[in-house]
Scaffold this motif. Structure first.
Motif, PDB file in Angstrom:
ATOM      1  N   VAL A  93       0.895  -1.241  -0.020  1.00  0.00           N
ATOM      2  CA  VAL A  93       0.032  -0.065  -0.026  1.00  0.00           C
ATOM      3  C   VAL A  93       1.010   1.355  -0.042  1.00  0.00           C
ATOM      4  N   PRO A  94       1.084   2.018  -1.102  1.00  0.00           N
ATOM      5  CA  PRO A  94       2.024   3.255  -1.267  1.00  0.00           C
ATOM      6  C   PRO A  94       1.792   3.823  -0.187  1.00  0.00           C
ATOM      7  N   GLY A  95       2.825   4.423   0.531  1.00  0.00           N
ATOM      8  CA  GLY A  95       2.576   5.365   1.632  1.00  0.00           C
ATOM      9  C   GLY A  95       2.456   4.831   2.906  1.00  0.00           C
ATOM     10  N   VAL A  96       1.887   3.703   2.924  1.00  0.00           N
ATOM     11  CA  VAL A  96       1.669   3.289   4.119  1.00  0.00           C
ATOM     12  C   VAL A  96       2.244   1.927   4.802  1.00  0.00           C
ATOM     13  N   SER A  97       2.455   0.852   3.696  1.00  0.00           N
ATOM     14  CA  SER A  97       3.431  -0.201   3.968  1.00  0.00           C
ATOM     15  C   SER A  97       3.976  -0.463   2.659  1.00  0.00           C
ATOM     16  N   GLU A  98       5.274  -0.292   2.603  1.00  0.00           N
ATOM     17  CA  GLU A  98       6.042  -0.204   1.534  1.00  0.00           C
ATOM     18  C   GLU A  98       7.373  -0.998   1.911  1.00  0.00           C
ATOM     19  N   LEU A  99       7.948  -1.607   0.670  1.00  0.00           N
ATOM     20  CA  LEU A  99       9.239  -2.240   0.764  1.00  0.00           C
ATOM     21  C   LEU A  99      10.319  -1.274   0.756  1.00  0.00           C
ATOM     22  N   ASP A 100      11.521  -1.753   1.523  1.00  0.00           N
ATOM     23  CA  ASP A 100      12.527  -0.785   1.622  1.00  0.00           C
ATOM     24  C   ASP A 100      13.599  -1.060   0.392  1.00  0.00           C
ATOM     25  N   PRO A 101      13.748  -0.099  -0.371  1.00  0.00           N
ATOM     26  CA  PRO A 101      14.535  -0.638  -1.806  1.00  0.00           C
ATOM     27  C   PRO A 101      15.863  -1.007  -1.568  1.00  0.00           C
ATOM     28  N   PHE A 103      16.816  -2.764   1.198  1.00  0.00           N
ATOM     29  CA  PHE A 103      16.780  -4.257   1.926  1.00  0.00           C
ATOM     30  C   PHE A 103      16.965  -5.357   0.773  1.00  0.00           C
ATOM     31  N   THR A 104      17.537  -6.375   1.239  1.00  0.00           N
ATOM     32  CA  THR A 104      17.519  -7.531   0.311  1.00  0.00           C
ATOM     33  C   THR A 104      16.070  -8.182   0.831  1.00  0.00           C
ATOM     34  N   VAL A 105      15.799  -9.303  -0.126  1.00  0.00           N
ATOM     35  CA  VAL A 105      14.583 -10.166   0.064  1.00  0.00           C
ATOM     36  C   VAL A 105      14.869 -10.686   1.485  1.00  0.00           C
ATOM     37  N   ALA A 106      15.800 -11.368   1.805  1.00  0.00           N
ATOM     38  CA  ALA A 106      16.307 -12.089   2.813  1.00  0.00           C
ATOM     39  C   ALA A 106      16.115 -11.225   4.257  1.00  0.00           C
ATOM     40  N   GLU A 107      16.665  -9.950   4.066  1.00  0.00           N
ATOM     41  CA  GLU A 107      16.496  -9.137   5.184  1.00  0.00           C
ATOM     42  C   GLU A 107      14.930  -8.831   5.503  1.00  0.00           C
ATOM     43  N   HIS A 108      14.070  -8.564   4.399  1.00  0.00           N
ATOM     44  CA  HIS A 108      12.747  -8.231   4.742  1.00  0.00           C
ATOM     45  C   HIS A 108      12.042  -9.439   5.428  1.00  0.00           C
ATOM     46  N   LEU A 109      12.580 -10.463   4.829  1.00  0.00           N
ATOM     47  CA  LEU A 109      11.643 -11.758   5.431  1.00  0.00           C
ATOM     48  C   LEU A 109      12.267 -12.126   6.921  1.00  0.00           C
ATOM     49  N   ARG A 110      13.255 -11.918   7.232  1.00  0.00           N
ATOM     50  CA  ARG A 110      13.751 -12.160   8.455  1.00  0.00           C
ATOM     51  C   ARG A 110      13.168 -11.159   9.447  1.00  0.00           C
ATOM     52  N   GLU A 111      13.389  -9.927   9.101  1.00  0.00           N
ATOM     53  CA  GLU A 111      12.665  -8.976   9.928  1.00  0.00           C
ATOM     54  C   GLU A 111      11.318  -9.040  10.322  1.00  0.00           C
TER      55      GLU A 111
END
Length: 321
Positions: A93-101, A103-111
């Protein structure tokens, strides 16, 4: 075995009746009415700026409605917004829940797995040995990645691929995988078909159908809904295809929306509400109930139609969910 069975996701029924949200310059959406059973695929259809995202956020407890009534898994909105947030999850959801460009895919998943364990885990789970907790987190990640159809080996650098290097469809799959780690009863995704080719759009809808088929209710904002979804249109004067769609009847769901239908009723000197459309950050349901919605708003305080400015202003006030 028994514990794992209890943790399996199951969909939340969603009901709305005259549901509406007002921004500083007008109604973001108004008079939305529909019913969706558990495991339904609900498409919120309409042009950008028509209140689609505001409706998505209001139905997931991230924005506070002012008119009508809605329930998610029997929890009334806006009185139980915190409880609704606990059983729902947002994809992109842009502006509300966005991916951090960065970060790696693994970092997002572990976090996300660590956050899920920290805030939603039971006391018994927190007392498990570190190795056992790590194994549980890995299992959740693998389950979510598989459900989202994200092939880590096919990425340019595997799980070490940065988000900025992902294709649009793969970024969408990652955002859905992150949401599914929490095993929500309702998954909400914004702009599902934005900047996708016809082939990628078909894959995106196939993914959402598979999530819904697994038992999780899905809400998806789009510019054009597929024929087999329960369709809610925010276009002015749009028909209500959900009433006549045989697929909806087979799923036990019916629905209509009058989000942008013009009104002919006169206006009265109803008092203005204070802060509207704001995000309720506290998990205290008592705080959520401090300003209950006024049913009179559905007929006495609405302008001739919903406005793009009202939708934009209401969305701008959400901050981060």
């Amino acid at each position: 075995m028994g514990t794992e069975a209890e943790e399996q996701p199951h969909g939340a029924a969603v009901v709305a009746d005259g549901f509406g949200l007002k921004g500083p310059r007008g109604w973001a959406f108004d008079k939305v009415s529909f019913r969706a059973g558990p495991g339904s695929l609900v498409a919120i259809e309409g042009p950008s700026g028509s209140g689609r995202t505001c409706l998505l956020l209001a139905l997931t407890g991230r924005m506070k409605s002012q008119a009508g009534h809605a329930e998610v898994d029997g929890l009334p909105l806006p009185r139980k917004m915190a409880a609704v947030r606990r059983i729902t999850a947002l994809g992109q959801v842009p502006g509300v829940s966005e991916l951090d460009p960065a970060f790696t895919v693994a970092e997002h998943l572990r976090e996300r797995a660590l956050l899920q364990r920290r805030y939603d885990g039971s006391v018994r789970a927190l007392l498990r040995r570190p190795a056992e907790r790590a194994a549980t987190s890995r299992a959740r990640i693998e389950e979510a990645v598989a459900a989202a159809g994200l092939d880590l080996d096919a990425l340019p650098k595997g799980e070490r691929t940065s988000v900025r290097d992902l294709e649009r469809l793969e970024a969408l799959r990652l955002s859905i995988a992150l949401a599914l780690i929490g095993r929500p009863r309702l998954l909400a995704v914004d702009d599902i078909d934005l900047k996708l080719s016809d082939a990628d759009r078909a894959e995106a809808w196939a993914l959402l159908r598979s999530v819904a088929a697994s038992g999780t209710t899905v809400l998806a904002v789009c510019s054009e809904a597929p024929a087999d979804a329960l369709r809610l249109s925010t276009r002015a004067g749009a028909p209500n295809p959900a009433e006549d769609t045989p697929e909806s009847a087979e799923n036990g769901t019916t629905g209509t929306t009058e989000a942008a239908e013009s009104k002919t009723t006169g206006t009265t000197e109803a008092p203005e509400k204070s802060a509207t459309g704001t995000t309720q950050a506290s998990d205290d349901d008592t705080a959520d109930a401090a300003d209950p919605a006024d049913p009179a708003d559905t007929s006495t305080d609405a302008p001739a139609s919903t406005t793009e400015e009202g939708a934009a202003d209401a969305l701008a006030e959400t901050g981060r969910a």
